[in-house]
Design a protein around this motif. Structure first.
Motif: not given
Length: 422
Positions: A338-352, A265-268
């Motif tokens: 929600s797994t460590l892998e899927t949440v990390s992917e979402a976190t990283i893509k959102t950070a990008e 939301i911040q990114s948007a």
């Protein structure tokens, strides 16, 4: 364009920011808010509202006028409940659609868009951490059209994650005391969720009525940007609420989409600031700017360097918006599994996406004046609000740390930290 086109403002219902005048709690909606039925409808409503909100955006910024009537229309439109799960009567749209809605509103007035940020993040928190009784209650309020403000951050704490606000368990009630700042949306909300910790260090989100005894919201936001978010202070003095209104926050103790939802939301918002600035740049260059003497052109819009610069801005904006949509889709996937892998992917893509939207927001709001020329700096146009809004809003969740987490993830396989600022 950024020029003020309508100055018909009723000052009795648009109080000024950072004034000593009290702002009464908003009455609860007389009728339930509209419930949106699809992603397409959510985007269509956002585009329609954005056209209206941008009309007086420059005037509201210049005069420091709180967007009270605009927020009432906005929350009644159904856009404030778009991430309420279908199981509880909500639309449950994609987070890519949530990002598109917020960026669309932000392109017209990013202050209005930011007021929504905490409300939608709170709904996501209820989804992750709420009991069944709390979900029925808090989702129901959102669907009725009630607005959630926030009393999260504290001005005097060591970091944003350190909370001095204290929760005391007292029978069937919760008593809470503390002071908050950066309380975006609290002033004009119906309910103010407050973050506090109990004696064991457990965090809670306590939902208090805006008019509750012991809750004082101060209209003292004095930043040079995002001026009409009313992000002032909240004082909590022996505020008592039933325990059902105290939501135990555990979603950052294990992999969930809580952080990515808050961040997208911040990114948007930053993407919307960039789009609004670029749109105003193009309009100004085409209608009011003069061609530079050495260009040999009759119109500023024919200048080769200006044309190339607009092309560069549009490419960077579209790249940021594309990554914003990708981030939204990865959040959808991580929410479903929600797994460590899927949440990390979402976190990283959102950070990008946050990196790109920050960069284009700063670039576009700066380039506006270079390309539009000296006359674009005149107060009558109000175009300086774009840069001020970008500069202030992009200070949320600094991108220098996004680069680090993204690089550490891809290079060393390190999963990013889990908190609301990541």
């Amino acid at each position: 364009m950024g020029t003020v086109t309508d100055t018909r403002i009723d000052y009795t219902v648009h109080p000024r920011v950072n004034s000593n005048d009290p702002v009464a709690p908003r009455p609860r909606p007389a009728t339930p808010a509209h419930v949106i039925q699809s992603d397409a409808e959510a985007i269509e409503i956002a585009e329609r509202l954005a056209e209206r909100f941008k009309v007086n955006a420059a005037l509201r910024d210049r005069e420091g006028l709180l967007p009270i009537t605009e927020l009432d229309e906005y929350s009644q439109s159904g856009l404030w409940s778009i991430n309420v799960p279908k199981a509880y009567g909500g639309p449950e749209v994609s987070y890519a659609t949530v990002a598109k809605v917020i960026s669309t509103i932000a392109s017209a007035d990013p202050a209005i868009a930011q007021v929504t940020q905490n409300h939608l993040a709170i709904i996501a928190t209820v989804d992750l951490d709420g009991t069944e009784e709390q979900k029925q209650l808090f989702f129901g309020w959102a669907l009725q059209g009630l607005r959630y403000g926030n009393a999260f951050s504290e001005l005097k704490s060591k970091t944003v994650a350190d909370f001095e606000t204290r929760v005391i368990h007292d029978g069937d009630d919760i008593i809470i005391n503390g002071e908050k700042f950066y309380a975006t949306g609290a002033l004009l909300s119906h309910v103010v969720p407050i973050v506090g910790v109990d004696e064991s260090g457990q965090g809670y989100l306590v939902f208090a009525d805006r008019e509750a005894p012991g809750l004082t919201v101060t209209n003292n936001w004095s930043s040079f940007g995002q001026r009409t978010t009313a992000s002032g202070a909240v004082k909590i003095e022996n505020l008592r609420v039933p325990k059902v209104r105290a939501l135990k926050v555990t979603s950052f103790d294990h992999p969930t989409v809580g952080g990515p939802v808050s961040q997208i939301i911040q990114s948007a918002i930053d993407a919307g600031i960039a789009r609004g600035a670029i749109d105003d740049t193009i309009s100004f260059v085409k209608t009011l700017s003069r061609p530079w003497i050495d260009s040999g052109k009759q119109k500023a819009s024919e200048d080769l360097f200006t044309i190339a610069a607009i092309g560069d801005l549009k490419i960077k904006l579209h790249a940021a918006e594309a990554l914003l949509e990708i981030a939204g889709r990865t959040i959808d996937a991580a929410r479903a599994n929600s797994t460590l892998e899927t949440v990390s992917e979402a976190t990283i893509k959102t950070a990008e996406s946050k990196v790109l939207t920050t960069e284009i927001a700063i670039l576009a709001t700066n380039k506006l004046f270079e390309l539009a020329g000296t006359r674009s700096t005149l107060a009558e146009h109000g175009l300086d609000r774009h840069w001020r809004n970008a500069r202030v809003h992009t200070l949320h969740d600094p991108v220098r740390w996004k680069f680090y987490h993204v690089g550490n993830y891809y290079l060393n396989g390190e999963h990013p930290p889990r908190h609301a600022w990541n």
